[in-house]
Write an enzyme that holds these catalytic residues in place. Structure first.
Site, PDB file in Angstrom:
ATOM      1  CG  HIS A 268      -2.013   0.796   1.405  1.00  0.00           C
ATOM      2  ND1 HIS A 268      -2.411   1.792   0.330  1.00  0.00           N
ATOM      3  CD2 HIS A 268      -3.081   1.277   2.412  1.00  0.00           C
ATOM      4  CE1 HIS A 268      -3.295   2.329   0.303  1.00  0.00           C
ATOM      5  NE2 HIS A 268      -3.698   2.079   1.668  1.00  0.00           N
ATOM      6  CG  HIS A 307      -4.144   0.575  -8.169  1.00  0.00           C
ATOM      7  ND1 HIS A 307      -5.780   0.400  -7.769  1.00  0.00           N
ATOM      8  CD2 HIS A 307      -3.779   1.499  -7.263  1.00  0.00           C
ATOM      9  CE1 HIS A 307      -5.907   1.537  -6.623  1.00  0.00           C
ATOM     10  NE2 HIS A 307      -4.688   2.025  -6.324  1.00  0.00           N
ATOM     11  CG  ASP A 363       2.849   4.553  -4.053  1.00  0.00           C
ATOM     12  OD1 ASP A 363       2.968   5.728  -3.442  1.00  0.00           O
ATOM     13  OD2 ASP A 363       2.169   3.452  -3.391  1.00  0.00           O
TER      14      ASP A 363
HETATM   15  N1  ACO Z   1       4.836  -6.399 -10.453  1.00  0.00           N
HETATM   16  C1  ACO Z   1       4.742  -7.768 -11.006  1.00  0.00           C
HETATM   17  N2  ACO Z   1       3.613  -8.488 -11.046  1.00  0.00           N
HETATM   18  C2  ACO Z   1       2.501  -7.968 -10.396  1.00  0.00           C
HETATM   19  C3  ACO Z   1       2.607  -6.836  -9.934  1.00  0.00           C
HETATM   20  C4  ACO Z   1       3.825  -6.039  -9.896  1.00  0.00           C
HETATM   21  N3  ACO Z   1       4.089  -4.824  -9.337  1.00  0.00           N
HETATM   22  N4  ACO Z   1       1.215  -6.487  -9.239  1.00  0.00           N
HETATM   23  C5  ACO Z   1       0.537  -7.448  -9.673  1.00  0.00           C
HETATM   24  N5  ACO Z   1       1.335  -8.499 -10.298  1.00  0.00           N
HETATM   25  C6  ACO Z   1       0.854  -9.607 -10.955  1.00  0.00           C
HETATM   26  C7  ACO Z   1       0.342 -10.781  -9.916  1.00  0.00           C
HETATM   27  O1  ACO Z   1       1.687 -11.400  -9.648  1.00  0.00           O
HETATM   28  C8  ACO Z   1      -0.702 -11.517 -10.501  1.00  0.00           C
HETATM   29  O2  ACO Z   1      -0.114 -12.395 -11.717  1.00  0.00           O
HETATM   30  P1  ACO Z   1      -0.647 -13.721 -11.843  1.00  0.00           P
HETATM   31  O3  ACO Z   1      -2.011 -13.602 -12.380  1.00  0.00           O
HETATM   32  O4  ACO Z   1       0.352 -14.494 -12.866  1.00  0.00           O
HETATM   33  O5  ACO Z   1      -0.751 -14.513 -10.559  1.00  0.00           O
HETATM   34  C9  ACO Z   1      -1.360 -10.495 -11.422  1.00  0.00           C
HETATM   35  O6  ACO Z   1      -0.464  -9.469 -11.464  1.00  0.00           O
HETATM   36  C10 ACO Z   1      -2.512  -9.816 -10.565  1.00  0.00           C
HETATM   37  O7  ACO Z   1      -2.034  -9.243  -9.508  1.00  0.00           O
HETATM   38  P2  ACO Z   1      -2.992  -9.241  -8.029  1.00  0.00           P
HETATM   39  O8  ACO Z   1      -1.638  -9.416  -6.899  1.00  0.00           O
HETATM   40  O9  ACO Z   1      -3.973 -10.299  -8.118  1.00  0.00           O
HETATM   41  O10 ACO Z   1      -3.435  -7.901  -7.918  1.00  0.00           O
HETATM   42  P3  ACO Z   1      -4.045  -6.994  -6.573  1.00  0.00           P
HETATM   43  O11 ACO Z   1      -5.127  -6.151  -7.014  1.00  0.00           O
HETATM   44  O12 ACO Z   1      -4.204  -8.270  -5.468  1.00  0.00           O
HETATM   45  O13 ACO Z   1      -2.724  -6.466  -6.081  1.00  0.00           O
HETATM   46  C11 ACO Z   1      -1.233  -4.534  -5.910  1.00  0.00           C
HETATM   47  C12 ACO Z   1      -2.429  -4.901  -6.263  1.00  0.00           C
HETATM   48  C13 ACO Z   1      -1.196  -5.053  -4.205  1.00  0.00           C
HETATM   49  C14 ACO Z   1      -1.106  -2.865  -5.914  1.00  0.00           C
HETATM   50  C15 ACO Z   1      -0.019  -5.284  -6.597  1.00  0.00           C
HETATM   51  O14 ACO Z   1      -0.188  -4.653  -8.128  1.00  0.00           O
HETATM   52  C16 ACO Z   1       1.136  -5.185  -5.893  1.00  0.00           C
HETATM   53  O15 ACO Z   1       1.726  -5.594  -5.104  1.00  0.00           O
HETATM   54  N6  ACO Z   1       1.955  -3.748  -6.751  1.00  0.00           N
HETATM   55  C17 ACO Z   1       3.165  -3.457  -5.982  1.00  0.00           C
HETATM   56  C18 ACO Z   1       3.360  -2.756  -4.830  1.00  0.00           C
HETATM   57  C19 ACO Z   1       2.631  -1.448  -5.132  1.00  0.00           C
HETATM   58  O16 ACO Z   1       2.960  -0.549  -5.882  1.00  0.00           O
HETATM   59  N7  ACO Z   1       1.638  -1.000  -4.124  1.00  0.00           N
HETATM   60  C20 ACO Z   1       0.962   0.302  -4.078  1.00  0.00           C
HETATM   61  C21 ACO Z   1      -0.218   0.253  -4.728  1.00  0.00           C
HETATM   62  S1  ACO Z   1      -1.022   1.811  -4.760  1.00  0.00           S
HETATM   63  C22 ACO Z   1      -1.215   2.222  -3.143  1.00  0.00           C
HETATM   64  O17 ACO Z   1      -1.752   1.445  -2.441  1.00  0.00           O
HETATM   65  C23 ACO Z   1      -1.121   3.744  -2.613  1.00  0.00           C
END
Ligand code: ACO
Length: 441
Positions: A268, A307, A363
Site C-alpha cells: 500500500h 493496482h 507511488d
Molecule cells: N509486479 C509484477 N507482477 C505484478 C505486480 C507487480 N507490481 N502487481 C501484480 N502483479 C501480478 C500478480 O503477480 C498477478 O499475476 P498472476 O495472475 O500471474 O498471479 C497479477 O499481476 C494480478 O495481481 P494481483 O496480486 O492479483 O493484484 P492485486 O489487485 O491483488 O494487487 C497490488 C494490487 C497489491 C497493488 C499489486 O499490484 C502490487 O503488489 N503492486 C506492487 C506494490 C505497489 O506498488 N503498491 C502500491 C499500490 S497503490 C497504493 O496503495 C497507494
C-alpha cells in the site's frame, strides 16, 4: 417487482429466488434466504480480499479504474491539482462542497491554530531510537494523542468529531517534522502560523539557524499538489481499516493510528519507499531489462506498478510526472528518473505487464520527487499519511452517519478440525506446523 432483479436457481433444492439489483449490486444478506432446510444457516458470499464486494455506499471519491478517472466529490483530480490548495481540497472532501473565500479563511485559521502539540509528546518522541522508522513514530504518537484528548471518545457528537479532525489535520505535519528532526538529532521547530500548510511543514523540517525559513515556492506548490493527489482514494486498505476500526466506535486517534498501520505496508503506501530501494538496486538504465526478466520469472514485484482498481494508467501518476519536471528544474534532475522512465517504457511494451494490465501507480514517481526535494526514503510513506488523513476522516464521518453501517464483522468459512478431545500431554505425538518449523533468525 422491478425488472432490476437477479433470478437464482439453487440446484441442491430446485428452488428459485429473485433478488433485487440495486446500483449493479445485490445485497449479500439476500443470499441468506437460500437454504437447503430449516437447519441450514443460509448461503454466504465468499470474497477473500474483497475483490468484488462493496462494503458501503459513498459520495466522496469516484474512481473508474478502466478509464483512469479519479474525482473528489465530482471534481476531476486534474482540475483540483491545478486550481486548488491542499486545505481547499481537504474542506471539499470533508464537507462535500468547495469553500467560499470566507469559509476557506476560517478553515485555514482553525487548522493552523491546532498545529502545536503538547510538550509532553516531545518526551514521548524522545523515547524512540534515532533510527526508528518514521511511520512507527507517527503511528504511535497519533495513538498517544488519544490520552491527551479523552473527550474524543464522544464520537457521536458532531462538534467533538469536528474538533478532533481539525486537531489531527493540524498536528500531522508537526508530528512528522518532529520525528524527522528526532532522527537527525536536531531541535524541534515549532509551527509558524504565518505560513501556509506546506510551507509551515517545510519550515518545521528544514529550518536551521535562520530566523525565517523561506521555502522555494515551486517546491512548496509541488508538495501541495502531491498532497492533493494523495488525499483520498475511496475504499483502499487504509480507508477500509479506518472504517472497520471506527465501526467499533474507537476514538479517532486510535482509529487513525490503525489506518496509518495499514498504509505502512509495502503493498500500500509503503510502496513509495520500496520503489526508491528498487531503483537503487537496479543502479543504472542498462540493467533494467535484466531486472524486468527477473520479475517476470517470479522474483519479486515491480514496486509502484499495478493496482487493485486501476487497470489503466493511474491519473495521479500522469500528474506526478509533470510535477517531477517542475521540481527537477529547481533541484536538478534526479538520475533515478532515467531508470524509472526506462522501467516504465519496457514494462508497458512487455506482454507480461500488458496481459495483467499493470501500469505505474501513484507511488512510482512520487519517491523520486521527494528524494530530489531532500527527503530520505523512510519519510516517504509519512508524506503520504499526512494528506491521506483527510480522506480517512471523510470516510470515517460518512461511516458514522450511515444508518446502514454496523460494527464491521465478516463471516468465515471454517476449514479446521471437527470436534476432538484433549488427550494427556504424555500421550501426544509431535506435530509440525509451519510456525513451529520456521527458523528464528
Ligand atoms: N509486479 C509484477 N507482477 C505484478 C505486480 C507487480 N507490481 N502487481 C501484480 N502483479 C501480478 C500478480 O503477480 C498477478 O499475476 P498472476 O495472475 O500471474 O498471479 C497479477 O499481476 C494480478 O495481481 P494481483 O496480486 O492479483 O493484484 P492485486 O489487485 O491483488 O494487487 C497490488 C494490487 C497489491 C497493488 C499489486 O499490484 C502490487 O503488489 N503492486 C506492487 C506494490 C505497489 O506498488 N503498491 C502500491 C499500490 S497503490 C497504493 O496503495 C497507494
Amino acid at each position: 417487482m422491478p425488472n432490476e432483479t437477479l433470478t437464482i436457481t439453487d440446484n441442491r433444492t430446485g428452488k428459485t429466488y429473485t433478488l433485487p439489483i440495486y446500483k449493479d449490486a445485490i445485497r449479500a444478506i439476500d443470499l441468506r434466504q437460500i437454504k437447503t432446510g430449516p437447519e441450514d444457516f443460509g448461503l454466504l458470499s465468499y470474497d477473500p480480499a474483497f475483490l468484488n464486494t462493496a462494503s458501503c455506499q459513498s459520495s466522496i471519491t469516484y474512481l473508474d479504474g478502466d478509464r483512469g478517472i479519479l474525482r473528489y466529490r465530482g471534481y476531476p483530480i486534474e482540475q483540483l491539482a491545478e486550481k486548488c490548495s491542499f486545505l481547499e481540497v481537504a474542506y471539499l472532501l470533508l464537507n462535500g462542497e468547495l469553500p467560499c473565500e470566507e469559509q476557506l479563511d476560517m478553515w485555514i485559521t482553525d487548522v493552523t491554530r491546532h498545529s502545536m502539540i503538547h510538550e509532553n509528546l516531545k518526551k514521548f518522541m524522545e523515547g524512540f531510537h534515532y533510527d526508528g522508522h518514521p511511520m512507527g513514530m507517527l503511528m504511535s504518537t497519533v495513538a498517544a494523542l488519544s490520552t491527551f484528548y479523552p473527550e474524543a471518545r464522544n464520537i457521536h457528537d458532531p462538534g467533538v468529531r469536528k474538533l478532533q479532525i481539525i486537531r489531527l489535520i493540524g498536528k500531522m505535519p508537526t508530528l512528522t517534522a518532529y520525528s524527522y528532526r528526532h532522527s537527525l538529532g536536531l531541535p524541534y521547530v515549532y509551527p509558524d502560523n504565518d505560513l501556509s500548510y506546506t510551507k509551515n511543514f517545510m519550515n518545521m523540517l528544514w529550518r536551521r539557524t535562520e530566523p525565517k525559513f523561506s521555502a522555494n515556492p515551486v517546491l512548496a506548490r509541488a508538495l501541495e499538489v502531491l498532497f492533493i493527489l494523495h488525499a483520498d482514494h475511496e475504499q483502499n486498505c487504509s480507508a477500509s481499516t479506518m472504517r472497520a476500526v471506527g465501526s467499533s466506535f474507537a476514538d479517532p486517534y486510535a482509529t487513525t493510528a490503525a489506518a496509518i498501520a495499514a498504509l505502512s505496508g509495502p503493498l500500500h503506501g509503503g510502496a513509495n519507499e520500496e520503489v526508491l530501494r528498487m531503483l537503487d538496486e537496479i543502479g543504472s538504465k542498462d540493467k533494467v531489462p535484466a531486472y524486468i526478466e527477473q520479475i517476470k520469472a517470479g522474483h519479486g514485484k515491480l514496486m509502484g506498478f499495478g493496482h487493485r482498481v486501476y487497470k489503466n494508467y493511474d491519473p495521479r501518476a500522469r500528474i506526478i510526472k509533470r510535477v517531477a519536471e517542475e521540481v527537477f528544474e529547481v533541484t536538478g534532475r534526479n538520475p533515478k528518473l532515467d531508470i524509472a522512465l526506462e522501467l516504465e517504457r519496457i514494462a508497458l511494451e512487455d506482454d507480461f505487464f500488458i496481459k495483467r494490465r499493470l501500469y505505474p501507480n501513484v507511488d512510482f514517481y512520487s519517491g523520486i520527487i521527494y528524494q530530489a526535494m531532500g527527503f530520505t526514503p523512510d519519510v516517504f510513506t509519512v508524506l503520504f499519511a499526512i494528506p491521506r488523513a483527510v480522506g480517512w476522516f471523510a470516510q470515517w464521518q460518512e461511516m458514522l452517519q450511515d444508518s446502514e453501517q454496523k460494527i464491521a464483522r465478516p463471516r468465515q468459512i471454517y476449514t479446521g478440525e471437527a470436534v476432538r478431545q484433549v488427550v494427556r500431554i504424555e500421550e501426544r505425538h509431535p506435530q509440525t506446523s509451519a510456525l513451529a518449523a520456521a527458523t528464528v533468525a
